[in-house]
Design a protein around this motif. Structure first.
Motif, short mmCIF file in Angstrom:
data_model
loop_
_atom_site.label_atom_id
_atom_site.label_comp_id
_atom_site.label_asym_id
_atom_site.label_seq_id
_atom_site.Cartn_x
_atom_site.Cartn_y
_atom_site.Cartn_z
N ARG A 105 0.70 -1.18 0.07
CA ARG A 105 0.07 0.00 0.00
C ARG A 105 0.91 1.33 -0.13
O ARG A 105 0.47 2.40 -0.49
N ARG A 106 2.19 1.23 0.67
CA ARG A 106 2.91 2.40 0.63
C ARG A 106 3.74 2.66 -0.26
O ARG A 106 4.29 3.56 -0.65
N GLU A 164 6.47 -2.32 17.80
CA GLU A 164 6.29 -1.39 18.67
C GLU A 164 4.84 -1.04 19.17
O GLU A 164 4.58 -1.07 20.36
N TRP A 219 3.91 -1.77 23.18
CA TRP A 219 3.08 -0.81 23.85
C TRP A 219 1.65 -1.53 24.64
O TRP A 219 1.50 -1.20 25.66
N TYR A 238 0.74 -1.57 28.52
CA TYR A 238 -0.30 -0.72 29.09
C TYR A 238 -1.84 -1.48 28.90
O TYR A 238 -1.93 -2.18 28.23
N SER A 286 7.01 7.54 15.97
CA SER A 286 5.97 7.23 15.11
C SER A 286 4.55 7.95 15.57
O SER A 286 4.44 8.37 16.76
N PHE A 328 1.90 6.57 16.12
CA PHE A 328 1.41 5.89 16.96
C PHE A 328 1.87 6.31 18.78
O PHE A 328 0.92 6.46 19.49
N ILE A 329 2.96 6.09 18.73
CA ILE A 329 3.65 6.37 19.99
C ILE A 329 3.41 7.75 20.22
O ILE A 329 3.36 7.89 21.68
N ARG A 377 -0.05 7.88 21.75
CA ARG A 377 -0.37 7.23 22.91
C ARG A 377 0.37 7.63 24.21
O ARG A 377 -0.09 7.70 25.23
N LYS A 378 1.68 8.28 24.17
CA LYS A 378 2.48 8.73 25.01
C LYS A 378 1.79 9.97 25.60
O LYS A 378 1.85 10.06 26.86
N GLN A 390 -1.13 9.04 27.63
CA GLN A 390 -0.74 8.34 28.94
C GLN A 390 -0.40 9.45 30.02
O GLN A 390 -0.86 9.23 31.07
N ARG A 397 4.97 11.38 5.47
CA ARG A 397 5.02 9.85 4.62
C ARG A 397 3.75 10.37 3.61
O ARG A 397 2.78 10.38 4.15
N TRP A 444 1.79 7.96 2.21
CA TRP A 444 0.83 6.86 2.74
C TRP A 444 -0.01 7.57 3.94
O TRP A 444 -1.17 7.64 4.06
N ASP A 480 -3.91 8.78 4.10
CA ASP A 480 -4.79 8.25 5.13
C ASP A 480 -5.38 9.57 5.88
O ASP A 480 -6.41 9.46 6.39
#
Lengths: 108, 438
Positions: free
Chosen positions: A45-46, A100, A104, A108, B89, B91-92, B95-96, B99, B141, B143, B147
């Motif tokens: 996809r990328r 990753e 995570w 958590y 990223s 995601f991190i 989330r961080k 948190q 990026r 992609w 998105d």
């Protein structure tokens, strides 16, 4: 000197293995033969559009050749030197991101 | 059982005492400190002892710096905040921040983009680390950008028609530069490449165009934030001064209402005229003060009794120009009378001393109320720093408003009214007059 001979030996050994594997006779690249699990699908996809198009062409050609029980003429076989890993680095990146995420979620 | 009953009040007692001790004494003389670092980053801090710290990193990267071939790239840049960067990223990052209970936002106007994070004092260091990761070394990026397209579409779909009218007004008034829309055109969505976004970011997110402000923490901390940023120091985007042309743009959207924004040339930010015009805009009116109450403002009186409508004066100031005018929403059948009356008032603004006095008080209230909200204050200090290099505290601005005389205001008004009127209109425009018919 010894180091250099080892490298050359290694190179010619992998080239020999590459030619023995046979997929290059269908005009495929190494990354065309990856099993399409979720990571690979995400990596696909990328990819830029034209790279995916080229990949699809090679695969359809290979299927056609396989049905006809034939292979490409020798000058059209993929050469070991020309076979670039266009997908593997992206798959590695996708895997890293998945790890990753899983790490995570474990914590958590 | 008996031991439990004994324990509870004891613990409660102790905790309340603990909190009481932990609460820092309110500093009476909280002052805004500001400085400019060697790499030209503007740094300001207001240590007001708040338990929540707000940090804003602002850049001169608003829509006015967009190249004409890549309109909408500033909207793309602010919607791309929080995507994967070289350091962390997406995601991190999310989330961080979640948190530690921090809240992150990216907002933008025609001049600037603001990256703001809010966190409690004990989590501030971690939040700052992630703010740094978001802002520096952005990668965009392809992609992830594709998105992100639904977010852009949502932004556009959620635009109120009044905002569209003001956006069209800017385009009509300035054409290029300040006239660039804040929002990406629907046809451009998905057509701006990662490379052009990268280029825009590299030329606008530079230390020389950056301001860092902290509300609720020290100046040293703000300096540390500014120094930790990893920003490119390559070529900078050029901005041409925006000149006021005047004109009219209409967008027929159907519906029952017509939304019209009328304006003349105002004054640049930081000038005394801009403050005078801000008072005048408040004096023109801002709708009824009480809910469902009567609208007794000069603007409403000029339009007269035509049934329900909404009208407010507005004033915006940019680094080299400004707009002063009004925004009007009227039922489509009453549009002719209302817009003509409003245009007449804008051409020949006559404000009574009482209206000016009310305008001053309302503007003071607005300035001081907005300063109570830490995020708004952080962003406004950052923009002041980038506009003029000097920061005025809300109290100083309120004092400056008090010092304006009636003649200052009428002078600024009559100067502004000499210019050609510009108009932006959206909604049902069947009966909306054209600007030369006003």
């Amino acid at each position: 000197m010894a180091l250099r001979t080892t490298a050359v030996l290694c190179n010619s050994l992998s080239k020999w293995a590459y030619n023995l594997s046979g997929f290059n006779k269908y005009g495929l690249h190494r990354d065309d033969c990856l099993y399409e699990n979720e990571d690979v699908q995400e990596a696909l996809r990328r990819l830029p559009g034209h790279v995916v198009d080229e990949r699809n062409f090679r695969m359809i050609r290979a299927i056609q050749l396989s049905l006809q029980k034939s292979i490409l003429p020798k000058e059209e076989w993929t050469k070991f030197e020309e076979d670039k890993l266009y997908l593997t680095p992206i798959v590695e990146q996708v895997k890293k991101e998945r790890k990753e995420r899983e790490e995570w979620e474990k914590e958590y | 059982m008996s031991s439990k009953t004994l324990a509870t009040p004891l613990i409660r007692h102790v905790t309340t005492r603990g909190y009481a001790q932990a609460a820092p004494a309110l500093k009476r003389d909280a002052r805004i400190q500001s400085s400019v670092l060697p790499n030209k980053t503007f740094v300001a801090a207001l240590d007001n002892g708040s338990p929540v710290a707000r940090v804003t990193i602002a850049f001169k990267a608003g829509s006015r710096y967009e190249p004409q071939s890549e309109l909408g790239v500033a909207h793309l840049l602010r919607s791309a905040a929080g995507l994967t960067t070289k350091n962390a990223s997406a995601f991190i990052i999310s989330r961080k921040l979640a948190q530690i209970g921090a809240s992150f936002s990216a907002s933008g106007d025609r001049e600037f983009i603001y990256y703001t994070v809010e966190a409690t004092q004990n989590n501030l260091q971690q939040a700052l680390e992630y703010l740094n990761n978001i802002v520096s070394n952005q990668e965009f990026r392809p992609w992830e950008l594709s998105d992100n397209i639904p977010r852009l579409q949502y932004d556009l779909a959620a635009l109120p028609p009044q905002v569209r009218a003001v956006d069209l007004l800017h385009k009509a008034a300035y054409r290029r530069g300040l006239g660039n829309s804040l929002f990406i055109a629907p046809k451009k969505i998905g057509n701006i490449s990662s490379e052009s976004l990268q280029h825009f970011a590299a030329s606008t997110l530079t230390p020389g165009r950056c301001a860092v402000t902290i509300i609720g923490n020290s100046q040293e901390n703000a300096t540390l934030v500014a120094q930790a940023l990893q920003l490119p120091t390559a070529s900078e985007a050029q901005s041409n001064p925006s000149t006021y042309h005047g004109g009219e743009l209409r967008k027929e959207m159907g519906g029952d209402l017509a939304h019209v924004a009328l304006a003349v040339q105002g004054a640049p930010a930081g000038s005394p005229q801009s403050l005078a015009l801000a008072v005048a805009a408040k004096a023109l009116g801002n709708g009824p003060i009480t809910k469902w109450g009567a609208d007794n403002t000069p603007l409403a009186k000029a339009i007269g009794n035509i049934g329900p409508f909404a009208a407010a004066g507005f004033n915006v100031s940019y680094s080299d120009n400004g707009l002063f005018g009004l925004v009007l929403s009227v039922p489509k059948d009453e549009a002719t009378t209302a817009v003509k009356a409003a245009g007449k008032l804008l051409k020949n603004p006559n404000l009574s001393a009482d209206a000016v006095k009310a305008g001053k008080n309302q503007l003071k209230l607005q300035v001081l109320t907005e300063a109570e909200e830490g995020t708004t204050l952080a962003e406004s200090i950052a923009s002041q720093g980038l506009y003029t290099g000097v920061v005025k505290s809300p109290a100083e601005i309120a004092a400056a408003i008090d010092q304006l005389s009636n003649s200052d205001i009428s002078q600024a008004l009559s100067n502004a009214a000499k210019n050609k009127i510009s108009m932006g209109a959206a909604g049902n425009l069947t009966l909306v007059p054209y600007v030369d018919e006003l």
